[in-house]
Design a protein around this motif. Structure first.
Motif, PDB file in Angstrom:
ATOM      1  N   ASP A  93       0.798  -1.232   0.000  1.00 44.74           N
ATOM      2  CA  ASP A  93       0.000   0.000   0.000  1.00 44.74           C
ATOM      3  C   ASP A  93       0.829   1.280   0.000  1.00 44.74           C
ATOM      4  O   ASP A  93       0.270   2.362  -0.032  1.00 44.74           O
ATOM      5  CB  ASP A  93      -0.972   0.047   1.192  1.00 44.74           C
ATOM      6  N   THR A  94       2.148   1.193   0.062  1.00 48.51           N
ATOM      7  CA  THR A  94       2.948   2.416  -0.020  1.00 48.51           C
ATOM      8  C   THR A  94       3.908   2.279  -1.199  1.00 48.51           C
ATOM      9  O   THR A  94       3.643   2.800  -2.273  1.00 48.51           O
ATOM     10  CB  THR A  94       3.723   2.692   1.282  1.00 48.51           C
ATOM     11  N   ASP A  95       4.975   1.544  -0.994  1.00 39.53           N
ATOM     12  CA  ASP A  95       6.004   1.413  -2.022  1.00 39.53           C
ATOM     13  C   ASP A  95       5.517   0.672  -3.262  1.00 39.53           C
ATOM     14  O   ASP A  95       6.036   0.880  -4.354  1.00 39.53           O
ATOM     15  CB  ASP A  95       7.236   0.703  -1.459  1.00 39.53           C
ATOM     16  N   THR A  96       4.542  -0.215  -3.111  1.00 40.81           N
ATOM     17  CA  THR A  96       4.089  -1.012  -4.249  1.00 40.81           C
ATOM     18  C   THR A  96       2.762  -0.544  -4.832  1.00 40.81           C
ATOM     19  O   THR A  96       2.226  -1.181  -5.736  1.00 40.81           O
ATOM     20  CB  THR A  96       3.981  -2.498  -3.861  1.00 40.81           C
ATOM     21  N   ALA A  97       2.228   0.541  -4.341  1.00 40.99           N
ATOM     22  CA  ALA A  97       0.982   1.065  -4.903  1.00 40.99           C
ATOM     23  C   ALA A  97       1.231   1.518  -6.345  1.00 40.99           C
ATOM     24  O   ALA A  97       2.284   2.091  -6.640  1.00 40.99           O
ATOM     25  CB  ALA A  97       0.456   2.227  -4.061  1.00 40.99           C
ATOM     26  N   PRO A  98       0.287   1.246  -7.244  1.00 40.28           N
ATOM     27  CA  PRO A  98       0.464   1.701  -8.633  1.00 40.28           C
ATOM     28  C   PRO A  98       0.605   3.223  -8.695  1.00 40.28           C
ATOM     29  O   PRO A  98      -0.042   3.954  -7.944  1.00 40.28           O
ATOM     30  CB  PRO A  98      -0.830   1.256  -9.316  1.00 40.28           C
ATOM     31  N   SER A 103       1.050   1.405 -16.323  1.00 40.62           N
ATOM     32  CA  SER A 103       0.390   0.217 -16.870  1.00 40.62           C
ATOM     33  C   SER A 103       0.677  -0.982 -15.965  1.00 40.62           C
ATOM     34  O   SER A 103       1.591  -0.941 -15.129  1.00 40.62           O
ATOM     35  CB  SER A 103       0.893  -0.066 -18.283  1.00 40.62           C
ATOM     36  N   ASP A 104      -0.067  -2.059 -16.145  1.00 40.74           N
ATOM     37  CA  ASP A 104       0.169  -3.277 -15.368  1.00 40.74           C
ATOM     38  C   ASP A 104       1.580  -3.808 -15.590  1.00 40.74           C
ATOM     39  O   ASP A 104       2.252  -4.227 -14.644  1.00 40.74           O
ATOM     40  CB  ASP A 104      -0.861  -4.358 -15.729  1.00 40.74           C
ATOM     41  N   ASP A 105       2.039  -3.795 -16.839  1.00 44.62           N
ATOM     42  CA  ASP A 105       3.391  -4.281 -17.137  1.00 44.62           C
ATOM     43  C   ASP A 105       4.454  -3.401 -16.487  1.00 44.62           C
ATOM     44  O   ASP A 105       5.451  -3.899 -15.958  1.00 44.62           O
ATOM     45  CB  ASP A 105       3.627  -4.344 -18.650  1.00 44.62           C
ATOM     46  N   GLU A 106       4.247  -2.097 -16.521  1.00 40.17           N
ATOM     47  CA  GLU A 106       5.192  -1.172 -15.881  1.00 40.17           C
ATOM     48  C   GLU A 106       5.199  -1.384 -14.370  1.00 40.17           C
ATOM     49  O   GLU A 106       6.263  -1.384 -13.742  1.00 40.17           O
ATOM     50  CB  GLU A 106       4.819   0.279 -16.201  1.00 40.17           C
ATOM     51  N   TRP A 107       4.017  -1.565 -13.793  1.00 38.22           N
ATOM     52  CA  TRP A 107       3.915  -1.810 -12.353  1.00 38.22           C
ATOM     53  C   TRP A 107       4.630  -3.101 -11.983  1.00 38.22           C
ATOM     54  O   TRP A 107       5.405  -3.141 -11.025  1.00 38.22           O
ATOM     55  CB  TRP A 107       2.442  -1.867 -11.921  1.00 38.22           C
ATOM     56  N   ARG A 110       8.389  -2.569 -12.112  1.00 36.46           N
ATOM     57  CA  ARG A 110       8.863  -1.714 -11.012  1.00 36.46           C
ATOM     58  C   ARG A 110       8.863  -2.454  -9.690  1.00 36.46           C
ATOM     59  O   ARG A 110       9.844  -2.396  -8.926  1.00 36.46           O
ATOM     60  CB  ARG A 110       7.992  -0.450 -10.916  1.00 36.46           C
ATOM     61  N   VAL A 111       7.806  -3.192  -9.413  1.00 27.96           N
ATOM     62  CA  VAL A 111       7.714  -3.922  -8.146  1.00 27.96           C
ATOM     63  C   VAL A 111       8.733  -5.062  -8.108  1.00 27.96           C
ATOM     64  O   VAL A 111       9.374  -5.294  -7.079  1.00 27.96           O
ATOM     65  CB  VAL A 111       6.273  -4.411  -7.894  1.00 27.96           C
ATOM     66  N   ASP A 112       8.907  -5.767  -9.221  1.00 29.72           N
ATOM     67  CA  ASP A 112       9.927  -6.822  -9.265  1.00 29.72           C
ATOM     68  C   ASP A 112      11.306  -6.260  -8.940  1.00 29.72           C
ATOM     69  O   ASP A 112      12.068  -6.848  -8.161  1.00 29.72           O
ATOM     70  CB  ASP A 112       9.962  -7.506 -10.633  1.00 29.72           C
ATOM     71  N   GLU A 113      11.636  -5.123  -9.507  1.00 36.17           N
ATOM     72  CA  GLU A 113      12.933  -4.464  -9.262  1.00 36.17           C
ATOM     73  C   GLU A 113      13.045  -4.004  -7.812  1.00 36.17           C
ATOM     74  O   GLU A 113      14.075  -4.170  -7.164  1.00 36.17           O
ATOM     75  CB  GLU A 113      13.113  -3.287 -10.217  1.00 36.17           C
ATOM     76  N   LEU A 114      11.962  -3.446  -7.284  1.00 37.60           N
ATOM     77  CA  LEU A 114      11.933  -2.949  -5.904  1.00 37.60           C
ATOM     78  C   LEU A 114      12.157  -4.080  -4.897  1.00 37.60           C
ATOM     79  O   LEU A 114      12.889  -3.928  -3.923  1.00 37.60           O
ATOM     80  CB  LEU A 114      10.589  -2.265  -5.641  1.00 37.60           C
ATOM     81  N   LEU A 115      11.538  -5.234  -5.160  1.00 38.03           N
ATOM     82  CA  LEU A 115      11.595  -6.347  -4.207  1.00 38.03           C
ATOM     83  C   LEU A 115      12.792  -7.279  -4.424  1.00 38.03           C
ATOM     84  O   LEU A 115      13.065  -8.126  -3.569  1.00 38.03           O
ATOM     85  CB  LEU A 115      10.297  -7.155  -4.260  1.00 38.03           C
ATOM     86  N   LEU A 116      13.492  -7.137  -5.523  1.00 42.35           N
ATOM     87  CA  LEU A 116      14.618  -8.029  -5.828  1.00 42.35           C
ATOM     88  C   LEU A 116      15.609  -8.173  -4.670  1.00 42.35           C
ATOM     89  O   LEU A 116      16.005  -9.293  -4.335  1.00 42.35           O
ATOM     90  CB  LEU A 116      15.336  -7.567  -7.103  1.00 42.35           C
TER      91      LEU A 116
END
Length: 178
Positions: A93-98, A103-107, A110-116
């Protein structure tokens, strides 16, 4: 076998928990040399003197979820990278909020990179009763500590705890480390 390991092995025996085969120290040392890391000594002692975790078992009507296998869970792509966290991180709800207009693909990207980095320098050990996973930190400032990973964030166990005291507490029925 030191007293702490002996007590843990005794608890496992009393519960009827059968460990997997032990891991040879030479195999661990080869991985450490290849990855330029050193696994926490108490974890190495456990998997070389007691066994490589255990399969799921039902003993006296009690379900013991599996303790993951070192050999099966070791991810050589990430194990040699330092675990970058020292404090809990709740990303939902904060860092991973769209983001607006994302777009869904961009989200997803971004989230995959953030959580890696949550994959870096840790081994998943076992699943808790609410779906959380307990991980042993292999490298970084939190080396040797147990952290809780969920779908919404990560946090160190509270109080901070290392592998042998954690596994002893786990076998004694303590499952709430929040």
């Amino acid at each position: 076998m030191d007293k702490n390991l002996y007590d843990i092995k005794t608890k496992m025996d009393n519960f009827g928990i059968v460990p997997r085969a032990k891991i040879q120290l030479a195999k661990i040392q080869a991985i450490e040399a290849e990855q330029k890391i050193s696994f926490p000594k108490d974890y190495v002692a456990f998997i070389t003197q007691i066994g490589d975790g255990w399969e799921q078992q039902i003993v006296n009507h009690c379900l013991w979820k599996p303790m993951n296998s070192f050999e099966e869970e070791l991810d050589t792509e990430y194990i040699g990278k330092s675990f970058p966290y020292q404090e809990k991180w709740i990303w939902e709800d904060t860092d991973t909020a769209p983001l607006p207009g994302e777009s869904d693909d961009e989200w997803d990207a971004r989230v995959d990179e953030l959580l890696l980095p949550t994959n870096f320098g840790n081994l998943p050990l076992t699943m808790g009763e609410s779906g959380e996973m307990f991980h042993l930190i292999i490298d970084g400032a939190e080396k040797g500590k147990i952290w809780v990973f969920t779908d919404i964030g990560i946090a160190p166990c509270l109080p901070k705890i290392e592998f042998l005291p954690w596994i002893d507490a786990w076998l004694s029925g303590k499952r709430d480390f929040f």
